[in-house]
Scaffold this motif. Structure first.
Motif, PDB file in Angstrom:
ATOM      1  N   SER A  11       0.937   9.855   0.681  1.00 22.39           N
ATOM      2  CA  SER A  11       1.174   8.764  -0.255  1.00 22.39           C
ATOM      3  C   SER A  11       0.959   7.435   0.448  1.00 22.39           C
ATOM      4  O   SER A  11       1.248   7.289   1.633  1.00 22.39           O
ATOM      5  CB  SER A  11       2.596   8.838  -0.819  1.00 22.39           C
ATOM      6  OG  SER A  11       3.552   8.788   0.232  1.00 22.39           O
ATOM      7  N   GLY A  12       0.449   6.466  -0.273  1.00 27.47           N
ATOM      8  CA  GLY A  12       0.115   5.171   0.314  1.00 27.47           C
ATOM      9  C   GLY A  12       1.305   4.228   0.330  1.00 27.47           C
ATOM     10  O   GLY A  12       2.442   4.606   0.064  1.00 27.47           O
ATOM     11  N   GLY A  13       1.014   2.950   0.628  1.00 25.09           N
ATOM     12  CA  GLY A  13       2.044   1.926   0.676  1.00 25.09           C
ATOM     13  C   GLY A  13       2.593   1.717   2.068  1.00 25.09           C
ATOM     14  O   GLY A  13       2.449   2.557   2.959  1.00 25.09           O
ATOM     15  N   ARG A  14       3.214   0.551   2.264  1.00 24.00           N
ATOM     16  CA  ARG A  14       3.843   0.266   3.552  1.00 24.00           C
ATOM     17  C   ARG A  14       5.071   1.142   3.749  1.00 24.00           C
ATOM     18  O   ARG A  14       5.813   1.402   2.801  1.00 24.00           O
ATOM     19  CB  ARG A  14       4.240  -1.205   3.642  1.00 24.00           C
ATOM     20  CG  ARG A  14       3.096  -2.198   3.590  1.00 24.00           C
ATOM     21  CD  ARG A  14       3.558  -3.558   4.064  1.00 24.00           C
ATOM     22  NE  ARG A  14       4.814  -3.945   3.441  1.00 24.00           N
ATOM     23  CZ  ARG A  14       5.637  -4.884   3.929  1.00 24.00           C
ATOM     24  NH1 ARG A  14       5.342  -5.481   5.072  1.00 24.00           N
ATOM     25  NH2 ARG A  14       6.727  -5.216   3.299  1.00 24.00           N
ATOM     26  N   ASP A  15       5.271   1.569   4.977  1.00 31.57           N
ATOM     27  CA  ASP A  15       6.398   2.456   5.263  1.00 31.57           C
ATOM     28  C   ASP A  15       7.721   1.826   4.847  1.00 31.57           C
ATOM     29  O   ASP A  15       8.571   2.484   4.242  1.00 31.57           O
ATOM     30  CB  ASP A  15       6.430   2.807   6.757  1.00 31.57           C
ATOM     31  CG  ASP A  15       5.308   3.752   7.148  1.00 31.57           C
ATOM     32  OD1 ASP A  15       4.804   4.457   6.258  1.00 31.57           O
ATOM     33  OD2 ASP A  15       4.935   3.786   8.330  1.00 31.57           O
ATOM     34  N   VAL A  16       7.906   0.541   5.173  1.00 33.20           N
ATOM     35  CA  VAL A  16       9.192  -0.086   4.885  1.00 33.20           C
ATOM     36  C   VAL A  16       9.414  -0.203   3.379  1.00 33.20           C
ATOM     37  O   VAL A  16      10.548  -0.080   2.905  1.00 33.20           O
ATOM     38  CB  VAL A  16       9.278  -1.469   5.575  1.00 33.20           C
ATOM     39  CG1 VAL A  16       8.303  -2.463   4.962  1.00 33.20           C
ATOM     40  CG2 VAL A  16      10.704  -1.999   5.535  1.00 33.20           C
ATOM     41  N   ASP A  17       8.348  -0.415   2.608  1.00 40.46           N
ATOM     42  CA  ASP A  17       8.502  -0.482   1.158  1.00 40.46           C
ATOM     43  C   ASP A  17       8.857   0.881   0.586  1.00 40.46           C
ATOM     44  O   ASP A  17       9.662   0.987  -0.347  1.00 40.46           O
ATOM     45  CB  ASP A  17       7.212  -1.000   0.522  1.00 40.46           C
ATOM     46  CG  ASP A  17       6.923  -2.446   0.898  1.00 40.46           C
ATOM     47  OD1 ASP A  17       7.894  -3.167   1.212  1.00 40.46           O
ATOM     48  OD2 ASP A  17       5.748  -2.852   0.895  1.00 40.46           O
ATOM     49  N   VAL A  18       8.241   1.930   1.140  1.00 36.33           N
ATOM     50  CA  VAL A  18       8.566   3.285   0.697  1.00 36.33           C
ATOM     51  C   VAL A  18      10.028   3.592   0.992  1.00 36.33           C
ATOM     52  O   VAL A  18      10.738   4.175   0.161  1.00 36.33           O
ATOM     53  CB  VAL A  18       7.645   4.309   1.381  1.00 36.33           C
ATOM     54  CG1 VAL A  18       8.081   5.736   1.054  1.00 36.33           C
ATOM     55  CG2 VAL A  18       6.203   4.104   0.949  1.00 36.33           C
ATOM     56  N   VAL A  19      10.508   3.184   2.170  1.00 36.11           N
ATOM     57  CA  VAL A  19      11.900   3.431   2.546  1.00 36.11           C
ATOM     58  C   VAL A  19      12.845   2.683   1.605  1.00 36.11           C
ATOM     59  O   VAL A  19      13.819   3.247   1.105  1.00 36.11           O
ATOM     60  CB  VAL A  19      12.141   3.010   4.006  1.00 36.11           C
ATOM     61  CG1 VAL A  19      13.622   3.077   4.346  1.00 36.11           C
ATOM     62  CG2 VAL A  19      11.351   3.897   4.952  1.00 36.11           C
ATOM     63  N   ARG A  20      12.558   1.415   1.354  1.00 32.68           N
ATOM     64  CA  ARG A  20      13.435   0.622   0.492  1.00 32.68           C
ATOM     65  C   ARG A  20      13.487   1.195  -0.919  1.00 32.68           C
ATOM     66  O   ARG A  20      14.551   1.263  -1.533  1.00 32.68           O
ATOM     67  CB  ARG A  20      12.943  -0.824   0.458  1.00 32.68           C
ATOM     68  CG  ARG A  20      13.065  -1.546   1.785  1.00 32.68           C
ATOM     69  CD  ARG A  20      12.444  -2.917   1.728  1.00 32.68           C
ATOM     70  NE  ARG A  20      13.140  -3.777   0.787  1.00 32.68           N
ATOM     71  CZ  ARG A  20      12.702  -4.991   0.430  1.00 32.68           C
ATOM     72  NH1 ARG A  20      11.555  -5.444   0.925  1.00 32.68           N
ATOM     73  NH2 ARG A  20      13.385  -5.733  -0.402  1.00 32.68           N
TER      74      ARG A  20
END
Length: 252
Positions: free
Chosen positions: A117-126
């Motif tokens: 899955s794409g996206g920034r890691d920190v955004d996925v975590v949040r």
């Protein structure tokens, strides 16, 4: 004259010798003391106004801060590139927190996401951990599935009605009513066409009818499964509903 008589005047002269001009006289132990530094008069701290400004609260009035959350975005690939394991990173952050604030309580949670899955890691975590400051993606609407209504002789794909012809619905109904059984091509021909019908098809033509039926079923085309060398079988999924008010005839 004795030695004592000679030494006495010398001792007296030695005790009364005046200090030289190169070495000024000192009193007590002051000769070993360092030179006193000039005294600096302290100045009062500068103020912007008549009263010092009050600290700015980071939380609304009537509330109190109870801790904070630190979101760390670090995928497994990035952690491998940095030569560190997530468990070790968590342990060291906890140890640092304990040293700086022994009264602090800590809790660690790992955010999981589908592989690739794409996206920034920190955004996925949040997003995964429910950060209210992150705009949550709208949940996809549940798929209404496919409804094969044998009573009303129609097939609904969600809110749409599949444009099946009379013969295509007959073909679908014949296979659906024999769920779990492989239906041969010759059986389909005998069931749906009269023996002396001018348009009676052959086995190859049945494959063409099935192909057209599947095209109109869209994403549910696979409910009619091909059994190589034998025929076709109805493959019911969780999102497939068959409606019938009592036994339905094979033909109508």
């Amino acid at each position: 004259m004795t030695i004592t008589d000679i030494a006495a005047p010398l001792a007296t002269r030695t005790r009364t010798r005046r200090p030289s001009r190169e070495q000024p006289a000192t009193h007590g132990s002051s000769a070993l003391a360092p030179e006193a530094a000039p005294r600096i008069r302290p100045t009062a701290p500068a103020t912007a106004g008549p009263a010092a400004a009050s600290p700015v609260r980071a939380v609304p009035e009537g509330t109190e801060a109870r801790g904070f959350v630190l979101y760390v975005g670090l995928g497994e690939g990035a952690a491998t590139a940095d030569r560190i394991e997530l468990a070790r990173l968590v342990g060291e952050l906890r140890a640092l927190t304990s040293r700086l604030a022994p009264s602090a309580q800590t809790h660690a949670a790992v955010a999981l996401a589908p592989a690739g899955s794409g996206g920034r890691d920190v955004d996925v975590v949040r997003r995964a951990l429910g950060d209210p400051a992150v705009q949550q993606a709208p949940a996809p609407e549940p798929d209404a599935g496919i409804v094969i209504d044998l009573t009303r002789k129609r097939v609904a794909l969600g809110d749409d009605i599949a444009p099946l012809t009379y013969r295509e619905f007959e073909l679908l109904q014949h296979i659906v009513l024999r769920e779990g059984t492989t239906v041969g091509r010759c059986e389909i021909i005998d069931a749906l066409w009269d023996a002396d019908a001018d348009d009676r098809p052959n086995e190859r033509t049945i494959d063409v009818h099935v192909r057209r039926l599947r095209a109109k079923l869209g994403g549910y085309a696979e409910i009619i499964r091909t059994v190589r060398g034998a025929g076709y079988r109805f493959d019911r999924h969780a999102d497939v509903t068959v409606l019938a008010s009592g036994p339905s005839p094979d033909r109508f």
